[in-house]
Design a protein around this motif. Structure first.
Motif, PDB file in Angstrom:
ATOM      1  N   LYS A 216       2.892   0.359 -10.022  1.00  0.00           N
ATOM      2  CA  LYS A 216       3.581   1.071 -11.105  1.00  0.00           C
ATOM      3  C   LYS A 216       3.032   2.480 -11.319  1.00  0.00           C
ATOM      4  CE  LYS A 216       6.020  -2.560 -12.322  1.00  0.00           C
ATOM      5  NZ  LYS A 216       6.973  -2.924 -11.341  1.00  0.00           N
ATOM      6  N   MET A 217       2.788   3.179 -10.206  1.00  0.00           N
ATOM      7  CA  MET A 217       2.292   4.548 -10.325  1.00  0.00           C
ATOM      8  C   MET A 217       2.788   5.389  -9.157  1.00  0.00           C
ATOM      9  SD  MET A 217      -1.710   3.849  -9.344  1.00  0.00           S
ATOM     10  CE  MET A 217      -2.192   5.528  -9.110  1.00  0.00           C
ATOM     11  N   PHE A 218       2.781   6.720  -9.380  1.00  0.00           N
ATOM     12  CA  PHE A 218       3.163   7.631  -8.320  1.00  0.00           C
ATOM     13  C   PHE A 218       2.116   7.618  -7.224  1.00  0.00           C
ATOM     14  CE2 PHE A 218       5.658   9.650 -11.727  1.00  0.00           C
ATOM     15  CZ  PHE A 218       6.878   9.697 -11.088  1.00  0.00           C
ATOM     16  N   SER A 219       2.574   7.733  -6.004  1.00  0.00           N
ATOM     17  CA  SER A 219       1.693   7.831  -4.846  1.00  0.00           C
ATOM     18  C   SER A 219       2.276   8.869  -3.903  1.00  0.00           C
ATOM     19  CB  SER A 219       1.608   6.489  -4.110  1.00  0.00           C
ATOM     20  OG  SER A 219       1.075   5.491  -4.936  1.00  0.00           O
ATOM     21  N   TYR A 220       1.431   9.372  -3.019  1.00  0.00           N
ATOM     22  CA  TYR A 220       1.889  10.308  -1.993  1.00  0.00           C
ATOM     23  C   TYR A 220       1.702   9.660  -0.631  1.00  0.00           C
ATOM     24  CZ  TYR A 220       2.245  13.861  -5.559  1.00  0.00           C
ATOM     25  OH  TYR A 220       2.615  14.557  -6.679  1.00  0.00           O
ATOM     26  N   PHE A 221       2.644   9.954   0.247  1.00  0.00           N
ATOM     27  CA  PHE A 221       2.641   9.392   1.590  1.00  0.00           C
ATOM     28  C   PHE A 221       2.918  10.498   2.585  1.00  0.00           C
ATOM     29  CE2 PHE A 221       4.185   6.330  -1.476  1.00  0.00           C
ATOM     30  CZ  PHE A 221       3.394   5.223  -1.228  1.00  0.00           C
ATOM     31  N   GLU A 222       2.412  10.320   3.800  1.00  0.00           N
ATOM     32  CA  GLU A 222       2.752  11.231   4.885  1.00  0.00           C
ATOM     33  C   GLU A 222       3.552  10.450   5.915  1.00  0.00           C
ATOM     34  OE1 GLU A 222       0.068  14.377   6.490  1.00  0.00           O
ATOM     35  OE2 GLU A 222       0.242  13.175   8.311  1.00  0.00           O
ATOM     36  N   ALA A 223       4.715  10.970   6.237  1.00  0.00           N
ATOM     37  CA  ALA A 223       5.595  10.317   7.209  1.00  0.00           C
ATOM     38  C   ALA A 223       5.928  11.298   8.318  1.00  0.00           C
ATOM     39  CB  ALA A 223       6.879   9.855   6.530  1.00  0.00           C
ATOM     40  N   VAL A 224       6.075  10.773   9.524  1.00  0.00           N
ATOM     41  CA  VAL A 224       6.579  11.566  10.636  1.00  0.00           C
ATOM     42  C   VAL A 224       7.867  10.897  11.102  1.00  0.00           C
ATOM     43  CG1 VAL A 224       6.159  12.442  12.959  1.00  0.00           C
ATOM     44  CG2 VAL A 224       4.266  12.327  11.313  1.00  0.00           C
ATOM     45  N   VAL A 225       8.942  11.683  11.064  1.00  0.00           N
ATOM     46  CA  VAL A 225      10.267  11.208  11.469  1.00  0.00           C
ATOM     47  C   VAL A 225      10.730  12.053  12.643  1.00  0.00           C
ATOM     48  CG1 VAL A 225      12.675  10.885  10.767  1.00  0.00           C
ATOM     49  CG2 VAL A 225      10.825  10.505   9.114  1.00  0.00           C
ATOM     50  N   LEU A 226      11.199  11.388  13.686  1.00  0.00           N
ATOM     51  CA  LEU A 226      11.749  12.082  14.844  1.00  0.00           C
ATOM     52  C   LEU A 226      13.263  12.126  14.702  1.00  0.00           C
ATOM     53  CD1 LEU A 226      11.353  13.446  17.575  1.00  0.00           C
ATOM     54  CD2 LEU A 226      11.458  11.169  18.635  1.00  0.00           C
ATOM     55  N   ASP A 227      13.806  13.329  14.721  1.00  0.00           N
ATOM     56  CA  ASP A 227      15.248  13.562  14.638  1.00  0.00           C
ATOM     57  C   ASP A 227      15.737  13.852  16.056  1.00  0.00           C
ATOM     58  OD1 ASP A 227      17.816  14.381  14.073  1.00  0.00           O
ATOM     59  OD2 ASP A 227      17.234  16.138  12.912  1.00  0.00           O
ATOM     60  N   ILE A 228      16.618  12.993  16.565  1.00  0.00           N
ATOM     61  CA  ILE A 228      17.148  13.157  17.918  1.00  0.00           C
ATOM     62  C   ILE A 228      18.640  13.457  17.784  1.00  0.00           C
ATOM     63  CG2 ILE A 228      17.357  12.117  20.209  1.00  0.00           C
ATOM     64  CD1 ILE A 228      15.122  10.162  19.305  1.00  0.00           C
TER      65      ILE A 228
ATOM     66  N   ASP B 244       6.811  -2.370  -1.396  1.00  0.00           N
ATOM     67  CA  ASP B 244       7.811  -1.959  -2.379  1.00  0.00           C
ATOM     68  C   ASP B 244       7.530  -0.539  -2.861  1.00  0.00           C
ATOM     69  OD1 ASP B 244       9.947  -2.068  -4.077  1.00  0.00           O
ATOM     70  OD2 ASP B 244       8.974  -3.349  -5.555  1.00  0.00           O
ATOM     71  N   VAL B 245       8.144   0.434  -2.200  1.00  0.00           N
ATOM     72  CA  VAL B 245       7.973   1.847  -2.537  1.00  0.00           C
ATOM     73  C   VAL B 245       9.350   2.435  -2.810  1.00  0.00           C
ATOM     74  CG1 VAL B 245       7.198   4.106  -1.705  1.00  0.00           C
ATOM     75  CG2 VAL B 245       5.934   2.054  -1.063  1.00  0.00           C
ATOM     76  N   THR B 246       9.438   3.250  -3.851  1.00  0.00           N
ATOM     77  CA  THR B 246      10.684   3.932  -4.190  1.00  0.00           C
ATOM     78  C   THR B 246      10.524   5.419  -3.925  1.00  0.00           C
ATOM     79  OG1 THR B 246      11.171   2.293  -5.894  1.00  0.00           O
ATOM     80  CG2 THR B 246      12.349   4.389  -6.041  1.00  0.00           C
ATOM     81  N   PHE B 247      11.493   6.002  -3.238  1.00  0.00           N
ATOM     82  CA  PHE B 247      11.481   7.434  -2.929  1.00  0.00           C
ATOM     83  C   PHE B 247      11.689   8.244  -4.201  1.00  0.00           C
ATOM     84  CE2 PHE B 247      14.001  11.258  -2.019  1.00  0.00           C
ATOM     85  CZ  PHE B 247      13.179  11.907  -1.122  1.00  0.00           C
ATOM     86  N   THR B 248      10.899   9.313  -4.357  1.00  0.00           N
ATOM     87  CA  THR B 248      11.104  10.268  -5.443  1.00  0.00           C
ATOM     88  C   THR B 248      11.586  11.593  -4.866  1.00  0.00           C
ATOM     89  OG1 THR B 248       9.393   9.222  -6.764  1.00  0.00           O
ATOM     90  CG2 THR B 248      10.053  11.430  -7.409  1.00  0.00           C
TER      91      THR B 248
ATOM     92  N   SER C 113       4.812   3.532  -6.029  1.00  0.00           N
ATOM     93  CA  SER C 113       4.377   2.232  -5.533  1.00  0.00           C
ATOM     94  C   SER C 113       4.688   1.230  -6.630  1.00  0.00           C
ATOM     95  CB  SER C 113       2.879   2.264  -5.222  1.00  0.00           C
ATOM     96  OG  SER C 113       2.446   0.994  -4.825  1.00  0.00           O
ATOM     97  N   ASN C 114       5.753   0.451  -6.427  1.00  0.00           N
ATOM     98  CA  ASN C 114       6.240  -0.424  -7.493  1.00  0.00           C
ATOM     99  C   ASN C 114       5.265  -1.533  -7.841  1.00  0.00           C
ATOM    100  OD1 ASN C 114       8.653   1.027  -7.879  1.00  0.00           O
ATOM    101  ND2 ASN C 114       9.508   0.073  -6.065  1.00  0.00           N
ATOM    102  N   SER C 115       4.433  -1.936  -6.881  1.00  0.00           N
ATOM    103  CA  SER C 115       3.455  -2.984  -7.184  1.00  0.00           C
ATOM    104  C   SER C 115       2.357  -2.462  -8.100  1.00  0.00           C
ATOM    105  CB  SER C 115       2.848  -3.529  -5.893  1.00  0.00           C
ATOM    106  OG  SER C 115       2.167  -2.503  -5.198  1.00  0.00           O
TER     107      SER C 115
END
Length: 115
Positions: free
Chosen positions: A86-98, A55-59, A82-84
Protein backbone atom coordinates in the motif's frame (compact mmCIF):
# COMPACT_ATOMS: atom_id res chain seq x y z
CA UNK A 1 -9.37 2.07 -30.74
CA UNK A 2 -7.37 0.01 -28.24
CA UNK A 3 -4.08 1.22 -26.78
CA UNK A 4 -2.23 -1.50 -28.73
CA UNK A 5 -3.79 -0.27 -32.00
CA UNK A 6 -2.92 3.33 -31.14
CA UNK A 7 0.63 2.33 -30.25
CA UNK A 8 0.95 0.53 -33.58
CA UNK A 9 -0.10 3.67 -35.47
CA UNK A 10 2.35 5.80 -33.47
CA UNK A 11 5.04 3.21 -34.05
CA UNK A 12 4.57 3.36 -37.82
CA UNK A 13 4.84 7.15 -37.71
CA UNK A 14 8.09 6.85 -35.75
CA UNK A 15 9.53 4.57 -38.43
CA UNK A 16 8.97 7.32 -40.98
CA UNK A 17 10.74 9.96 -38.83
CA UNK A 18 14.20 8.57 -38.21
CA UNK A 19 16.19 11.82 -37.98
CA UNK A 20 16.55 11.50 -34.19
CA UNK A 21 18.09 8.01 -34.18
CA UNK A 22 21.32 7.60 -32.19
CA UNK A 23 22.86 4.15 -32.57
CA UNK A 24 24.42 2.30 -29.64
CA UNK A 25 24.34 4.44 -26.50
CA UNK A 26 21.43 5.36 -24.25
CA UNK A 27 19.77 8.71 -25.01
CA UNK A 28 17.43 10.45 -22.56
CA UNK A 29 13.76 10.57 -23.52
CA UNK A 30 12.98 14.25 -24.02
CA UNK A 31 9.18 14.05 -23.69
CA UNK A 32 8.53 11.62 -20.86
CA UNK A 33 4.81 12.46 -21.04
CA UNK A 34 4.57 11.20 -24.64
CA UNK A 35 1.55 8.83 -24.64
CA UNK A 36 3.64 6.16 -26.40
CA UNK A 37 6.24 6.20 -23.58
CA UNK A 38 3.52 6.11 -20.93
CA UNK A 39 1.85 3.16 -22.68
CA UNK A 40 5.19 1.29 -22.76
CA UNK A 41 5.42 1.80 -18.99
CA UNK A 42 1.87 0.56 -18.48
CA UNK A 43 2.69 -2.49 -20.62
CA UNK A 44 5.82 -3.19 -18.55
CA UNK A 45 3.85 -3.17 -15.28
CA UNK A 46 1.06 -5.35 -16.68
CA UNK A 47 3.51 -7.85 -18.20
CA UNK A 48 5.51 -8.02 -14.97
CA UNK A 49 2.33 -8.59 -12.97
CA UNK A 50 1.32 -11.46 -15.27
CA UNK A 51 4.77 -13.08 -15.10
CA UNK A 52 5.43 -12.66 -11.38
CA UNK A 53 1.93 -12.50 -9.86
CA UNK A 54 3.16 -9.38 -8.01
CA UNK A 55 0.34 -6.89 -7.46
CA UNK A 56 1.64 -3.58 -8.82
CA UNK A 57 -0.45 -0.76 -10.28
CA UNK A 58 1.01 1.59 -12.89
CA UNK A 59 1.05 5.29 -12.00
CA UNK A 60 3.38 6.91 -14.56
CA UNK A 61 6.78 6.81 -16.24
CA UNK A 62 8.96 9.44 -14.53
CA UNK A 63 12.15 9.19 -16.60
CA UNK A 64 13.79 7.05 -19.22
CA UNK A 65 16.22 6.56 -22.06
CA UNK A 66 16.25 4.78 -25.40
CA UNK A 67 18.86 2.73 -27.21
CA UNK A 68 18.74 1.66 -30.84
CA UNK A 69 19.40 -2.08 -31.04
CA UNK A 70 17.54 -4.67 -33.13
CA UNK A 71 14.54 -2.44 -32.60
CA UNK A 72 14.51 0.18 -29.87
CA UNK A 73 15.10 -0.52 -26.20
CA UNK A 74 13.39 1.71 -23.64
CA UNK A 75 14.85 1.86 -20.13
CA UNK A 76 12.06 3.34 -18.03
CA UNK A 77 11.80 4.47 -14.42
CA UNK A 78 8.21 3.79 -13.43
CA UNK A 79 6.29 5.02 -10.42
CA UNK A 80 3.80 2.44 -9.29
CA UNK A 81 1.85 1.32 -6.28
CA UNK A 82 2.86 -1.91 -4.61
CA UNK A 83 -0.63 -3.00 -3.60
CA UNK A 84 0.61 -5.51 -1.04
CA UNK A 85 2.52 -2.78 0.81
CA UNK A 86 0.00 0.00 0.00
CA UNK A 87 2.75 2.45 -0.90
CA UNK A 88 4.39 4.06 -3.90
CA UNK A 89 7.43 2.29 -5.29
CA UNK A 90 9.79 2.90 -8.18
CA UNK A 91 10.80 0.28 -10.70
CA UNK A 92 13.21 0.10 -13.60
CA UNK A 93 11.98 -1.71 -16.69
CA UNK A 94 13.58 -2.40 -20.04
CA UNK A 95 11.14 -2.90 -22.90
CA UNK A 96 12.19 -3.84 -26.42
CA UNK A 97 10.05 -2.25 -29.13
CA UNK A 98 10.24 -4.20 -32.40
CA UNK A 99 8.32 -2.02 -34.89
CA UNK A 100 8.40 -4.36 -37.89
CA UNK A 101 6.84 -7.12 -35.75
CA UNK A 102 4.41 -4.72 -34.05
CA UNK A 103 5.50 -6.13 -30.70
CA UNK A 104 6.92 -5.17 -27.33
CA UNK A 105 8.93 -7.49 -25.09
CA UNK A 106 9.65 -6.95 -21.41
CA UNK A 107 13.35 -7.68 -20.94
CA UNK A 108 13.69 -6.76 -17.26
CA UNK A 109 11.69 -5.32 -14.39
CA UNK A 110 13.18 -4.66 -10.97
CA UNK A 111 12.66 -2.43 -7.93
CA UNK A 112 14.61 0.79 -8.03
CA UNK A 113 15.81 2.54 -4.88
CA UNK A 114 14.63 6.10 -4.43
CA UNK A 115 17.57 8.50 -4.70
Amino acid sequence: MSSIEAASIQNNARLQDSDDIHYGGWVAIMDINDPYVQELGRFAVMEHAMQSKEDVTFTKVVSGATQVVAGKAYRLVIKGVSNSEKMFSYFEAVVLDIPWEHSWKLLSFKPRPIV
